[in-house]
Structure formats: structure tokens, C-alpha cells
Scaffold this motif. Structure first.
Motif, PDB file in Angstrom:
ATOM      1  N   TRP A 164       0.826  -1.202   0.000  1.00  0.00           N
ATOM      2  CA  TRP A 164       0.000   0.000   0.000  1.00  0.00           C
ATOM      3  C   TRP A 164       0.864   1.257   0.000  1.00  0.00           C
ATOM      4  O   TRP A 164       0.517   2.264  -0.637  1.00  0.00           O
ATOM      5  CB  TRP A 164      -0.919   0.023   1.216  1.00  0.00           C
ATOM      6  CG  TRP A 164      -2.073  -0.941   1.198  1.00  0.00           C
ATOM      7  CD1 TRP A 164      -2.396  -1.845   2.173  1.00  0.00           C
ATOM      8  CD2 TRP A 164      -3.073  -1.105   0.171  1.00  0.00           C
ATOM      9  NE1 TRP A 164      -3.520  -2.555   1.817  1.00  0.00           N
ATOM     10  CE2 TRP A 164      -3.966  -2.114   0.612  1.00  0.00           C
ATOM     11  CE3 TRP A 164      -3.297  -0.490  -1.047  1.00  0.00           C
ATOM     12  CZ2 TRP A 164      -5.064  -2.522  -0.144  1.00  0.00           C
ATOM     13  CZ3 TRP A 164      -4.390  -0.893  -1.818  1.00  0.00           C
ATOM     14  CH2 TRP A 164      -5.254  -1.897  -1.367  1.00  0.00           C
ATOM     15  N   ALA A 165       1.980   1.222   0.673  1.00  0.00           N
ATOM     16  CA  ALA A 165       2.836   2.410   0.806  1.00  0.00           C
ATOM     17  C   ALA A 165       3.398   2.867  -0.537  1.00  0.00           C
ATOM     18  O   ALA A 165       3.701   4.056  -0.708  1.00  0.00           O
ATOM     19  CB  ALA A 165       3.965   2.130   1.785  1.00  0.00           C
ATOM     20  N   ARG A 166       3.552   1.962  -1.488  1.00  0.00           N
ATOM     21  CA  ARG A 166       4.108   2.338  -2.791  1.00  0.00           C
ATOM     22  C   ARG A 166       3.063   2.353  -3.898  1.00  0.00           C
ATOM     23  O   ARG A 166       3.370   2.592  -5.068  1.00  0.00           O
ATOM     24  CB  ARG A 166       5.248   1.393  -3.167  1.00  0.00           C
ATOM     25  CG  ARG A 166       4.869  -0.071  -3.338  1.00  0.00           C
ATOM     26  CD  ARG A 166       6.075  -0.892  -3.794  1.00  0.00           C
ATOM     27  NE  ARG A 166       5.739  -2.258  -4.105  1.00  0.00           N
ATOM     28  CZ  ARG A 166       5.879  -3.300  -3.272  1.00  0.00           C
ATOM     29  NH1 ARG A 166       6.337  -3.089  -2.044  1.00  0.00           N
ATOM     30  NH2 ARG A 166       5.562  -4.520  -3.647  1.00  0.00           N
ATOM     31  N   THR A 167       1.795   2.123  -3.526  1.00  0.00           N
ATOM     32  CA  THR A 167       0.706   2.071  -4.504  1.00  0.00           C
ATOM     33  C   THR A 167       0.296   3.474  -4.935  1.00  0.00           C
ATOM     34  O   THR A 167       0.149   4.373  -4.117  1.00  0.00           O
ATOM     35  CB  THR A 167      -0.510   1.331  -3.911  1.00  0.00           C
ATOM     36  OG1 THR A 167      -0.141  -0.032  -3.658  1.00  0.00           O
ATOM     37  CG2 THR A 167      -1.702   1.375  -4.847  1.00  0.00           C
ATOM     38  N   GLN A 168       0.086   3.630  -6.252  1.00  0.00           N
ATOM     39  CA  GLN A 168      -0.375   4.908  -6.794  1.00  0.00           C
ATOM     40  C   GLN A 168      -1.797   4.830  -7.355  1.00  0.00           C
ATOM     41  O   GLN A 168      -2.479   5.856  -7.464  1.00  0.00           O
ATOM     42  CB  GLN A 168       0.582   5.377  -7.894  1.00  0.00           C
ATOM     43  CG  GLN A 168       2.005   5.614  -7.403  1.00  0.00           C
ATOM     44  CD  GLN A 168       2.880   6.205  -8.495  1.00  0.00           C
ATOM     45  OE1 GLN A 168       2.420   6.987  -9.332  1.00  0.00           O
ATOM     46  NE2 GLN A 168       4.143   5.843  -8.506  1.00  0.00           N
ATOM     47  N   LEU A 169      -2.228   3.643  -7.726  1.00  0.00           N
ATOM     48  CA  LEU A 169      -3.549   3.475  -8.334  1.00  0.00           C
ATOM     49  C   LEU A 169      -4.089   2.111  -7.954  1.00  0.00           C
ATOM     50  O   LEU A 169      -3.351   1.121  -7.942  1.00  0.00           O
ATOM     51  CB  LEU A 169      -3.436   3.590  -9.861  1.00  0.00           C
ATOM     52  CG  LEU A 169      -4.700   3.337 -10.698  1.00  0.00           C
ATOM     53  CD1 LEU A 169      -5.776   4.378 -10.406  1.00  0.00           C
ATOM     54  CD2 LEU A 169      -4.357   3.329 -12.194  1.00  0.00           C
ATOM     55  N   VAL A 170      -5.384   2.059  -7.629  1.00  0.00           N
ATOM     56  CA  VAL A 170      -6.076   0.800  -7.346  1.00  0.00           C
ATOM     57  C   VAL A 170      -7.265   0.682  -8.296  1.00  0.00           C
ATOM     58  O   VAL A 170      -8.094   1.595  -8.384  1.00  0.00           O
ATOM     59  CB  VAL A 170      -6.572   0.735  -5.889  1.00  0.00           C
ATOM     60  CG1 VAL A 170      -7.394  -0.529  -5.661  1.00  0.00           C
ATOM     61  CG2 VAL A 170      -5.404   0.784  -4.917  1.00  0.00           C
ATOM     62  N   TYR A 171      -7.319  -0.439  -9.016  1.00  0.00           N
ATOM     63  CA  TYR A 171      -8.487  -0.730  -9.842  1.00  0.00           C
ATOM     64  C   TYR A 171      -9.467  -1.570  -9.034  1.00  0.00           C
ATOM     65  O   TYR A 171      -9.120  -2.644  -8.523  1.00  0.00           O
ATOM     66  CB  TYR A 171      -8.086  -1.511 -11.099  1.00  0.00           C
ATOM     67  CG  TYR A 171      -7.457  -0.679 -12.183  1.00  0.00           C
ATOM     68  CD1 TYR A 171      -8.209   0.242 -12.904  1.00  0.00           C
ATOM     69  CD2 TYR A 171      -6.107  -0.828 -12.519  1.00  0.00           C
ATOM     70  CE1 TYR A 171      -7.646   0.998 -13.924  1.00  0.00           C
ATOM     71  CE2 TYR A 171      -5.534  -0.078 -13.532  1.00  0.00           C
ATOM     72  CZ  TYR A 171      -6.308   0.831 -14.237  1.00  0.00           C
ATOM     73  OH  TYR A 171      -5.739   1.575 -15.244  1.00  0.00           O
ATOM     74  N   VAL A 172     -10.679  -1.071  -8.913  1.00  0.00           N
ATOM     75  CA  VAL A 172     -11.779  -1.809  -8.304  1.00  0.00           C
ATOM     76  C   VAL A 172     -12.767  -2.134  -9.417  1.00  0.00           C
ATOM     77  O   VAL A 172     -13.085  -1.261 -10.231  1.00  0.00           O
ATOM     78  CB  VAL A 172     -12.472  -0.969  -7.212  1.00  0.00           C
ATOM     79  CG1 VAL A 172     -13.728  -1.673  -6.699  1.00  0.00           C
ATOM     80  CG2 VAL A 172     -11.516  -0.688  -6.062  1.00  0.00           C
TER      81      VAL A 172
END
Length: 399
Positions: A164-172
Motif C-alpha cells: 500500500w505504501a508504494r501504490t499509486q492506483l487501485v483498480y476496483v
């Protein structure tokens, strides 16, 4: 050539073509396809008429990338009626050429590949555009496996904190492709809290939102945000389309809505990208977003279809009615030892029915492919064809 192109994997339907290479189906059976999720119900006559009526003048000028004020207002009005959420049509809505191109383009806007270990999180199994968009944006996908015990919803709570700390985008994807799972409010709350902590953007793919089987319509991302007091929709973009809702996949019409700051940058990108919707399609889209009678009839047809097909397959496969969408996510019989590709090939050879191996829609992580042993069936054809296909599938399972 862009070296990132080498990171793309073959599209599932190319893999299916290779799987069927050299196979001649039994000529005793007419071909029936449950493979591609392409709506087959007739396009409503009033949408066709709106297209035709605008042709004399609608092709004579370049369309604005932002779309007409009338179209953006129609999209905002539908959001208000469907989800009870209020958006500013001028700053929080953009028409797109179907949700597919917008899902891809959004990653190119959001992802900063110069940041260490740029990561895009997506469900697994998943719509392949998520992976391709992440890779070509210079990010690394992180795959969140679905949980069979929870009707194949992704286990967001099992993503490590360092990811999560390096995540920039989440596809739901809710309702999900291929599983049909709908994300509840508690999971939205968790993702919003994580987004606030780490700053990533959430892209909510909702193109199946209008095909559901119970009384309550599926919860949407903007709706979830509003319920939780996040009426600025910060770091949230929802994407939807007329393709499944209104049976117009050839029109390539949808819209995105959400965080005004993201919309501003997305519009800038699209101005250069050249993604303007034809005025003729805009006119027809306004008509489509303004009518619900055809959507209710479309939903009725799917409900009747699933009611006829699901019990036939449930006798021989691990399958249940999904929360929503037009897919059945079915487990192959134990005799096939979870070999979904072999099952699909045998079904095609012996009964001339096409289904998509579930392993083609997922990636192996920690030695497990969460799509293995399942097949996706798109119940998009007329009911009689879907029933006939189900009867042939049952025959193979009983052989």
C-alpha cells in the motif's frame, strides 16, 4: 519501439485462439459462444433513431474533448437518479469512448513512474486492461486474489502494508469481471482510509452496474463515498459505459466522474490524446442516459436467462448466481483435475461451445492462479441459445 510493450502478455482471446488451433468441432452441433462478454440484445430503437436524426448535421464539426454541456448534464443527472449523488457536470464529469479506453488512459495520467517501485493494485482474476495500463505506465501490478468463500470478492485486507505504501492506483471492479462480486460499504471504507493514508487514486470500474438479480442495485463508488461523508470524492474516479446497460457496444460511449482535480488533469491528457466523442454519438448517449425503461427490460431478460441456465449447470458444476454482471464463474468437475483449459478445449471439440478458461483471466502469485479450475461463461446470447449451451456443457460434465 517502446520497450514496455514487451511486458504485455497475450490477450485472453488470443490464448483461446491458440488453444483451439487444430481443433475441428463436431459438425453435429451448431457453434454457440459464451466466450466474449459482448452484449447481444437488440439496440433499443429510440437510440438508433437518435443517431439517425443527428446525422445530417452532427458530423460537420470537430467535437470538444470535454463533450457538450448537455451530455455532461445528462451523465450527472443519471448519477443523481441512480446513486443519489450530486456532481458538478462542468468539473467532475467527462465523456469517454467506452470505459475500456478510459481505464487505460487514467493510469497514464495518474502513475508517476519516476517514484520508487511504482505499483498499481488490481483484483485477480481481472480485466486485462488493468494490467496493460499499469505496465505501459511504467508501474508494476500487484494482484489481489479473490476469495471463493466470499463469492470471489478480492481480499483487500490481505495486501501487505509495504505494498500500500508504494501504490499509486487501485483498480476496483464492482460488479466484478469475471466473478460478479459486488463490494460492500465496509470494504469501500477500508480502501478510502488507505487512500487517505497513502495518497493513491481509486478507479472504480462499474460497467456492469445495471445487470443485477436481487432487489437492491449494486453499490457504486461515488455512492459509497457520499454515504461516508466524502462528497468531494477525493482520489476517486468512477467509470461506466452504455455498452452493457443499453446494448450499444459499437457506440463506444461512457463517462467518468469524481475528483475534480483528477478530472482537470485527465481532460488535459485527453485533449492531447484526441479522445473526443462524435457529436452523433453524444446525441444518442443523451437519449440513452435519460431513459430507464429499456434498462429495466434488459435486466429482466438477463434475470430470466440466469434463472433458466444456472440450475442446469449447478447440477454438474460448482456454480452459483453472481451478485451482478452477465457472467457465470463456474468450477470445472473434479474429474478434470482443475484443468480449465483442457475442459474448454474438449467442450469446443465435442460440443462446439466456447467458454473462456479462468486461468487466462488471472496471474499466478505465490504458486497459485486463482482462476485455475474455473471457466467464465458470458450469458449474452438469447435465452434459448444459452440454455442449449448449458445442456451441452452438462453433457460433457456427465460423460
Amino acid at each position: 519501439m517502446n520497450p514496455l510493450l514487451a511486458r504485455l502478455q497475450p490477450y485472453p482471446f488470443e490464448r483461446l485462439r491458440q488453444l483451439f488451433a487444430g481443433v475441428t468441432p463436431d459438425a453435429a452441433h451448431r457453434p454457440l459462444s459464451l466466450g466474449i462478454g459482448e452484449p447481444k440484445h437488440p439496440t433499443p430503437a429510440f437510440i438508433q433513431q437518435a443517431l439517425a436524426d443527428d446525422l445530417p448535421t452532427g458530423l460537420s464539426g470537430y467535437p470538444p474533448t470535454a463533450g457538450s454541456p448537455e451530455l455532461r448534464a445528462a451523465c450527472a443527472g443519471w448519477l443523481q437518479r441512480r446513486y443519489g449523488v450530486a456532481v458538478d457536470a462542468a468539473t467532475q464529469v467527462l465523456p469517454v469512448l467506452g470505459s475500456r479506453e478510459a481505464l487505460f488512459a487514467l493510469a497514464q495520467v495518474v502513475v508517476d513512474p519516476t517514484r520508487p517501485q511504482a505499483t498499481v493494485v488490481c483484483p485477480n482474476p481481472f480485466y486485462q486492461i488493468y494490467e496493460g495500463a499499469a505496465l505501459l505506465a511504467g508501474a508494476t501490478p500487484y494482484y489481489v486474489a479473490s476469495d471463493a468463500a466470499r463469492n470471489f470478492a478480492p481480499r483487500w485486507d490481505q495486501v501487505p502494508a509495504e505494498v500500500w505504501a508504494r501504490t499509486q492506483l487501485v483498480y476496483v471492479c464492482s460488479p466484478g469481471n469475471p466473478t460478479g462480486a459486488v463490494m460492500p460499504l465496509d470494504e469501500w471504507r477500508m480502501l478510502f482510509e488507505l487512500s487517505d493514508r497513502h495518497g493513491f487514486v481509486i478507479a472504480s470500474d462499474e460497467c456492469y452496474s445495471e445487470i443485477y438479480f436481487q432487489g437492491e442495485p449494486p453499490l457504486g463508488g461515488l455512492e459509497a463515498a457520499a454515504k461516508l461523508g466524502r462528497t468531494d470524492f477525493r482520489n476517486l474516479v468512477m467509470l461506466t459505459s452504455l455498452s452493457k446497460r443499453s446494448n450499444v457496444p459499437g457506440m463506444r460511449s461512457g463517462f467518468v466522474a469524481g475528483d475534480a482535480a483528477i478530472m482537470k488533469q485527465f481532460l488535459l491528457y485527453r485533449t492531447y490524446h484526441g479522445s473526443a466523442m462524435s457529436p452523433v454519438v453524444q446525441t444518442a448517449s443523451i437519449a440513452a442516459w435519460g431513459d430507464e425503461a429499456h434498462v429495466e427490460d434488459n435486466r429482466r431478460q438477463y434475470r430470466e436467462k440466469f434463472a433458466a441456465v444456472t440450475p442446469l449447470l449447478a447440477q454438474v458444476m460448482d456454480v452459483r448466481l453472481p451478485d451482478a454482471s452477465f457472467y457465470l464463474w463456474a468450477g470445472v468437475p473434479a474429474a478434470w483435475n482443475c484443468d480449465d483449459a483442457a475442459f474448454a478445449r474438449a467442450l469446443y471439440a465435442q460440443y462446439n461451445v466456447t467458454v473462456l478458461p479462468g486461468s487466462y483471466l488471472a496471474r499466478e502469485t505465490e504458486g497459485v492462479n486463482p482462476g485455475r479450475g474455473r471457466v467464465r461463461m458470458a450469458l449474452v446470447a438469447e435465452t434459448s441459445e444459452c440454455v442449449e449451451a448449458a445442456e451441452r456443457i452438462a453433457a460433457l460434465c456427465r460423460a
